[in-house]
Design a protein around this motif. Sequence first.
Motif, mmCIF file in Angstrom:
data_model
loop_
_atom_site.group_PDB
_atom_site.id
_atom_site.type_symbol
_atom_site.label_atom_id
_atom_site.label_comp_id
_atom_site.label_asym_id
_atom_site.label_seq_id
_atom_site.Cartn_x
_atom_site.Cartn_y
_atom_site.Cartn_z
ATOM 1 N N ARG A 110 43.123 -7.039 40.767
ATOM 2 C CA ARG A 110 42.627 -7.748 40.657
ATOM 3 C C ARG A 110 41.662 -8.270 41.994
ATOM 4 O O ARG A 110 39.866 -7.937 41.763
ATOM 5 C CB ARG A 110 42.890 -8.797 40.011
ATOM 6 C CG ARG A 110 42.285 -10.310 39.372
ATOM 7 C CD ARG A 110 43.237 -10.686 39.709
ATOM 8 N NE ARG A 110 43.783 -10.977 38.517
ATOM 9 C CZ ARG A 110 44.387 -10.776 37.351
ATOM 10 N NH1 ARG A 110 43.177 -11.185 36.317
ATOM 11 N NH2 ARG A 110 45.050 -10.442 36.198
ATOM 12 N N SER A 111 41.758 -8.181 42.270
ATOM 13 C CA SER A 111 41.252 -8.390 43.954
ATOM 14 C C SER A 111 40.120 -7.595 43.986
ATOM 15 O O SER A 111 39.179 -8.020 45.066
ATOM 16 C CB SER A 111 42.178 -8.997 44.985
ATOM 17 O OG SER A 111 43.500 -9.125 45.222
ATOM 18 N N PHE A 112 40.586 -5.733 44.367
ATOM 19 C CA PHE A 112 39.456 -5.519 44.325
ATOM 20 C C PHE A 112 38.433 -5.688 43.408
ATOM 21 O O PHE A 112 37.220 -5.662 44.008
ATOM 22 C CB PHE A 112 39.834 -3.789 44.634
ATOM 23 C CG PHE A 112 38.738 -2.695 44.708
ATOM 24 C CD1 PHE A 112 39.163 -2.169 45.862
ATOM 25 C CD2 PHE A 112 38.187 -3.091 43.747
ATOM 26 C CE1 PHE A 112 37.979 -1.342 46.103
ATOM 27 C CE2 PHE A 112 37.317 -1.123 43.949
ATOM 28 C CZ PHE A 112 36.916 -0.679 45.582
ATOM 29 N N ALA A 113 37.878 -5.720 42.439
ATOM 30 C CA ALA A 113 37.160 -5.764 41.790
ATOM 31 C C ALA A 113 36.695 -7.401 41.550
ATOM 32 O O ALA A 113 34.842 -6.857 41.321
ATOM 33 C CB ALA A 113 38.227 -5.608 40.194
ATOM 34 N N GLN A 114 37.092 -8.175 41.879
ATOM 35 C CA GLN A 114 36.463 -9.726 41.605
ATOM 36 C C GLN A 114 35.660 -9.466 43.259
ATOM 37 O O GLN A 114 34.720 -9.924 43.508
ATOM 38 C CB GLN A 114 37.369 -10.424 42.518
ATOM 39 C CG GLN A 114 38.216 -10.484 40.873
ATOM 40 C CD GLN A 114 39.619 -12.172 40.831
ATOM 41 O OE1 GLN A 114 39.571 -12.239 42.736
ATOM 42 N NE2 GLN A 114 39.481 -13.043 40.250
ATOM 43 N N ALA A 115 36.075 -8.425 43.772
ATOM 44 C CA ALA A 115 35.022 -9.134 45.177
ATOM 45 C C ALA A 115 34.483 -7.506 45.312
ATOM 46 O O ALA A 115 32.870 -8.436 46.163
ATOM 47 C CB ALA A 115 35.690 -8.204 46.904
ATOM 48 N N GLU A 116 33.995 -7.028 44.043
ATOM 49 C CA GLU A 116 32.582 -6.192 43.789
ATOM 50 C C GLU A 116 31.582 -6.507 42.827
ATOM 51 O O GLU A 116 31.155 -6.268 42.112
ATOM 52 C CB GLU A 116 32.921 -4.678 44.024
ATOM 53 C CG GLU A 116 33.297 -4.745 43.318
ATOM 54 C CD GLU A 116 34.051 -2.803 42.400
ATOM 55 O OE1 GLU A 116 33.447 -1.514 43.590
ATOM 56 O OE2 GLU A 116 34.158 -2.195 41.436
ATOM 57 N N GLY A 117 32.423 -8.106 42.048
ATOM 58 C CA GLY A 117 31.571 -8.051 41.255
ATOM 59 C C GLY A 117 31.732 -7.717 39.774
ATOM 60 O O GLY A 117 31.552 -7.921 38.740
ATOM 61 N N SER A 118 33.626 -6.934 39.939
ATOM 62 C CA SER A 118 33.754 -6.221 38.674
ATOM 63 C C SER A 118 34.494 -6.260 37.538
ATOM 64 O O SER A 118 35.035 -7.431 37.946
ATOM 65 C CB SER A 118 34.169 -4.662 38.563
ATOM 66 O OG SER A 118 33.023 -4.061 39.606
ATOM 67 N N GLY A 119 35.332 -6.403 36.597
ATOM 68 C CA GLY A 119 35.794 -7.066 35.401
ATOM 69 C C GLY A 119 36.970 -5.982 35.209
ATOM 70 O O GLY A 119 37.001 -5.094 35.616
ATOM 71 N N ILE A 120 37.803 -6.999 35.156
ATOM 72 C CA ILE A 120 38.926 -6.085 34.564
ATOM 73 C C ILE A 120 40.152 -6.801 33.535
ATOM 74 O O ILE A 120 40.090 -7.891 33.493
ATOM 75 C CB ILE A 120 39.944 -6.545 35.983
ATOM 76 C CG1 ILE A 120 40.813 -6.149 35.701
ATOM 77 C CG2 ILE A 120 40.243 -8.515 36.726
ATOM 78 C CD1 ILE A 120 42.633 -6.230 37.137
#
Length: 252
Positions: A112-122
């Motif tokens: 989740r942290s990784f996805a949020q950092a690049e503007g992706s969804g999870i």
Amino acid sequence: MTHVEGAIEPIRDIETVNLELALADLQTAEKRLERFSRVAKSGDKDAAFHRDVAAKMVSVLGEGRAIRSADWSAGEWESVRDAHLLTAKPELYVCNVDEDGLTGNPRVEAVRSFAQAEGSGIVVICAQVEQDIAELEPSDQAEFLADLGLEEPGLAVLARETYRLLGLITFFTVGPVAIRAWTVRAGTKAAAAAGVIHTDFERGFIRAEVYRIPDLLRHGSEVALRAAGLIRVEGRDYVVHDGDVIFFRFNV
């Protein structure tokens, strides 16, 4: 879409895949930079702009980062889109976990942290739970979800998040026999939405009569909605919202 199993090292695998995509995009961006650099030498301002954007793309990709993770102005993004790069596309991470890992899962939180950092969804789902839900009667599904601490099935969340990332919404039309769902891009106006159903609807558009599904469920019928003043009349420039129920009046 990236599928992340709960039993692997998710971030390591995501970073490996993203690096491979970034390297493939880097070759495309370098060729684009070379092409626009040649044209820009003649004083072409448009070419100079695309050259500068391409140089920025090369810089981002050279760091192993996805294009979508960088900051772009609206004009720059149009140039980026024209390059058709893989890492510019929206990405959705789907974490398939066991039932105990649906909440409070440290691997999921890392993704989740990784996805949020690049503007992706999870989205977090448990395949076994989704199968169990599908086998239950609708009346039993809510209780089953509540026991798991969930508000809705994971597949519903997956569909909604996918639509959000793609910039899509759904509106509905209600007929005497069936309810139909129609998909349009977010920001679509009423007349254009009518054209999705039939070109005559857009060409002869008069007005749109709009209400919301929660209001229908609460009041029980369109007659009751009209009596309560909950059916709005909108013109051709009305921006359709996700979940709108619309009756189009037209004349051709």
